[in-house]
Structures are given as C-alpha cells and as structure tokens.
Design a protein around this motif. Structure first.
Motif, short mmCIF file in Angstrom:
data_model
loop_
_atom_site.label_atom_id
_atom_site.label_comp_id
_atom_site.label_asym_id
_atom_site.label_seq_id
_atom_site.Cartn_x
_atom_site.Cartn_y
_atom_site.Cartn_z
N ASN A 103 -6.82 -24.62 -57.34
CA ASN A 103 -7.22 -24.95 -55.98
C ASN A 103 -8.68 -24.58 -55.72
O ASN A 103 -9.07 -24.28 -54.61
CB ASN A 103 -6.30 -24.26 -54.99
CG ASN A 103 -4.94 -24.91 -55.00
OD1 ASN A 103 -4.82 -26.11 -54.82
ND2 ASN A 103 -3.91 -24.13 -55.29
N ALA A 104 -9.45 -24.64 -56.77
CA ALA A 104 -10.84 -24.28 -56.67
C ALA A 104 -11.52 -25.01 -55.53
O ALA A 104 -11.62 -26.24 -55.55
CB ALA A 104 -11.56 -24.60 -57.98
N ASP A 105 -11.93 -24.26 -54.53
CA ASP A 105 -12.71 -24.82 -53.45
C ASP A 105 -11.93 -25.94 -52.74
O ASP A 105 -12.53 -26.80 -52.12
CB ASP A 105 -14.04 -25.37 -53.99
CG ASP A 105 -15.14 -25.20 -52.96
OD1 ASP A 105 -14.95 -24.41 -52.04
OD2 ASP A 105 -16.17 -25.87 -53.09
N GLY A 106 -10.64 -25.93 -52.85
CA GLY A 106 -9.84 -26.96 -52.20
C GLY A 106 -9.74 -28.25 -52.99
O GLY A 106 -9.07 -29.19 -52.57
N PHE A 107 -10.37 -28.32 -54.14
CA PHE A 107 -10.30 -29.53 -54.95
C PHE A 107 -8.90 -29.67 -55.55
O PHE A 107 -8.26 -28.67 -55.87
CB PHE A 107 -11.31 -29.45 -56.10
CG PHE A 107 -12.67 -29.98 -55.74
CD1 PHE A 107 -13.15 -31.13 -56.34
CD2 PHE A 107 -13.48 -29.31 -54.82
CE1 PHE A 107 -14.41 -31.61 -56.04
CE2 PHE A 107 -14.74 -29.80 -54.51
CZ PHE A 107 -15.20 -30.95 -55.12
N ARG A 108 -8.47 -30.89 -55.70
CA ARG A 108 -7.24 -31.14 -56.43
C ARG A 108 -7.64 -31.51 -57.85
O ARG A 108 -8.15 -32.62 -58.10
CB ARG A 108 -6.47 -32.29 -55.77
CG ARG A 108 -5.16 -32.58 -56.49
CD ARG A 108 -4.51 -33.83 -55.95
NE ARG A 108 -4.30 -33.72 -54.51
CZ ARG A 108 -3.92 -34.73 -53.74
NH1 ARG A 108 -3.73 -35.93 -54.27
NH2 ARG A 108 -3.77 -34.57 -52.44
N ILE A 109 -7.44 -30.64 -58.77
CA ILE A 109 -7.93 -30.85 -60.13
C ILE A 109 -6.97 -31.72 -60.93
O ILE A 109 -5.77 -31.49 -60.94
CB ILE A 109 -8.17 -29.50 -60.82
CG1 ILE A 109 -9.34 -28.80 -60.12
CG2 ILE A 109 -8.47 -29.69 -62.29
CD1 ILE A 109 -9.67 -27.45 -60.68
N ARG B 125 -7.50 -35.92 -48.82
CA ARG B 125 -6.87 -36.20 -47.53
C ARG B 125 -6.84 -37.70 -47.29
O ARG B 125 -5.82 -38.28 -46.91
CB ARG B 125 -7.63 -35.49 -46.41
CG ARG B 125 -6.78 -35.30 -45.16
CD ARG B 125 -7.56 -34.57 -44.07
NE ARG B 125 -8.37 -33.48 -44.60
CZ ARG B 125 -9.71 -33.43 -44.56
NH1 ARG B 125 -10.39 -34.41 -44.01
NH2 ARG B 125 -10.35 -32.40 -45.05
N LYS B 126 -7.98 -38.34 -47.54
CA LYS B 126 -8.05 -39.79 -47.31
C LYS B 126 -7.06 -40.54 -48.18
O LYS B 126 -6.43 -41.49 -47.74
CB LYS B 126 -9.47 -40.29 -47.59
CG LYS B 126 -10.41 -40.04 -46.41
CD LYS B 126 -11.83 -40.41 -46.76
CE LYS B 126 -12.82 -39.74 -45.82
NZ LYS B 126 -14.14 -39.55 -46.42
N SER B 127 -6.95 -40.13 -49.44
CA SER B 127 -6.04 -40.87 -50.33
C SER B 127 -4.60 -40.68 -49.88
O SER B 127 -3.77 -41.57 -50.04
CB SER B 127 -6.23 -40.42 -51.78
OG SER B 127 -5.56 -39.20 -52.00
N GLU B 128 -4.30 -39.54 -49.29
CA GLU B 128 -2.94 -39.34 -48.76
C GLU B 128 -2.69 -40.24 -47.57
O GLU B 128 -1.62 -40.83 -47.43
CB GLU B 128 -2.74 -37.89 -48.32
CG GLU B 128 -2.31 -36.98 -49.47
CD GLU B 128 -2.50 -35.52 -49.11
OE1 GLU B 128 -2.47 -35.19 -47.91
OE2 GLU B 128 -2.69 -34.71 -50.05
N GLN B 129 -3.69 -40.37 -46.70
CA GLN B 129 -3.54 -41.23 -45.53
C GLN B 129 -3.30 -42.67 -45.94
O GLN B 129 -2.44 -43.35 -45.39
CB GLN B 129 -4.79 -41.13 -44.65
CG GLN B 129 -4.83 -39.81 -43.89
CD GLN B 129 -6.15 -39.61 -43.18
OE1 GLN B 129 -7.06 -40.42 -43.30
NE2 GLN B 129 -6.26 -38.52 -42.45
#
Lengths: 135, 135
Positions: A103-109, B125-129
DNA sequence: CTGGGTGCAAACTCTTTGCATTCGG
DNA sequence: CCGAATGCAAAGAGTTTGCACCCAG
C-alpha cells in the motif's frame, strides 16, 4: 485483418535471438548488414509490434536506450557497469518484496521489476588484474 | 576552480523540489515560466551536474524519459500505469533479494534497484467508478 | 484482389556541444 | 580579474510518421 508474416519480421526476430539484449539500433545494424533493403522504420515498427503482442519484452535499463529481449518469461536483468553487458536472471515467484510495499503511498501495486548492477565475469577478472599490478 | 553558486542553479533546484520526479523538460518548463532567460542547455547541464555531485538522482523508469529526484537517499519508485505519476517508496536495508542472485551468471552484483508499477490512488478510484457503471 | 506491411524521407523529441559572453567569488 | 557557468543556436541520436508502393494470404 490478421497479422501478416513477412520476411522482415523473420529477420528481425532472428536478430533478436542472435544478439544479446540489443537496442533497436543494434537490431537494425544486424539486419541491415544481411538485408540492406530493410529500413530503420520497419525495424522500429516490428520491434514495437513484438513488444505489443508479447513476442518480445522492452527492457529499459538505467543509462541505456530501450533494449529488446526475446525471452518473455518474467525475469530480471544484471547490468555490467563497465562493458554494459546485460544478462538474464531468473525472477523467483516467492520474491518476498512486494508485500511490504503493497500500500505504498496508497498505490495499488500490480507489478514489480528488479534490476541488478555490477561486474560481469570478464570485467571482474580484468579489474582484479589491474589491482594486482605491483606499485 | 570551485563550483560556483548561480541564480540558475537555485531556480533549477527549486523546480526539482516543487515538481514531482520531473523530467529535464518539465524542469525547463517550470523554470522558463518564471525565468524565461534560462536556457534549455543550462537546465540539462545543471541537472546533470546535480546528478554527478549527488545533489539529485537520475531516475530512469520504464517508458519515460530520465527523471530527476532531489531525494538522494536510497529508495525506489512506484509508477502509475495510467497517469504516469511517480512516488517514492522506502528501500528497506534488509531487502532479502540480492543474496539469491549474488553469483547470477557469474556477475558480481554490487547494487540493485526495484521499481513498482500499479495504480495511484486517484486512478484506482476512477477505475473502480468506471467498473461500477450499470450496463 | 485487398489491406496490412514496407521503404523512404522528413519530422520530432530529447539531449549535447561549440563558442562568445557573462558574472560569481 | 579570471575562469566557471550561461545563452544561443546548431548538431546529434533515437524514434516516429505520412504516404505511395508492395506483397502475403
């Protein structure tokens, strides 16, 4: 329609396997030597196509142009800092590295690439010889 | 003689900290907007100098031009595959990764860099939307 | 036949370089 | 003052693109 098989594509793929992690320009050199009629644009287009269709990988290593690799399995590279030679290194699946950063910096790796730098056998030997010279 | 402190260098370093892992061209854009007299060549020369003297790191990521990072501690990067945003990720010292490859193909490994790819928070977030839109 | 592929050359982008001029220390 | 640093413009390197022609299926 469907992708077409051409002489050029065969030759360019041959160059890819004959050369060692070549740049597009190196591929062009190899191809042009044997088949002078093949144009630079074609080499770039075909290599790009290989990368798009998964027939080759684009390898972007620090300090060099884009290189192409016909080995499309997931793996990583070692880069000799002296002669620039590039070699494949297997990428173990149990790489305990992605987890800590998931979850580095909120990124989805989604993916991770590893690159090594060092000395290839030849350059390592040479550097040892140099340091062994008596003063 | 000794390295000289100039207005340009200060401005370019300011750009480096204000922008997020900028390319040389992005730095030039920032600088040129505020100080139109600063030339492209100077931006490239100064950034190169920063990299040489350890004031900045050159970051070469897949699919982009060289980027510069004023954070010179050892760390790695995450790269958003949608918007291209780059973020820092700490590089743990106990990385259990170099060991398995220490003699990879006879290379003497000295350094290792890790790069992550994925989605930044915004793009995730956008890709989830998008995927939530009813059909 | 037909349209995907190619060759050619020009265009583009990013980066480097030569040289006269400027200006930091 | 003096030479490191800059600005400018031209040169390079690598890569992309437009277009007419060609050839694989």
């Amino acid at each position: 329609m469907r992708e077409r098989q051409t002489r050029q594509k065969r030759i360019i793929y041959e160059a890819l396997t004959a050369l060692d992690h070549p740049t597009a320009t190196e591929v062009y050199g190899y191809v042009h030597e044997r088949y002078p009629s093949v144009s630079r644009a074609t080499v770039f287009r075909v290599l790009g196509g290989f990368a798009d269709t998964g027939k080759a990988l684009e390898v972007r290593m620090a300090g060099t142009d884009v290189r192409y690799d016909y080995n499309v399995r997931k793996h990583c590279h070692v880069h000799c800092r002296v002669c620039g030679r590039v070699a494949d290194v297997p990428m173990p699946e149990n790489l305990p590295i992605a987890a800590p950063f998931e979850n580095a910096d909120g990124f989805r790796i989604e993916d991770c690439s590893v690159e090594f730098f060092g000395l290839c056998p030849d350059c390592a030997r040479k550097s040892e010889q140099v340091s062994r010279i008596p003063s």
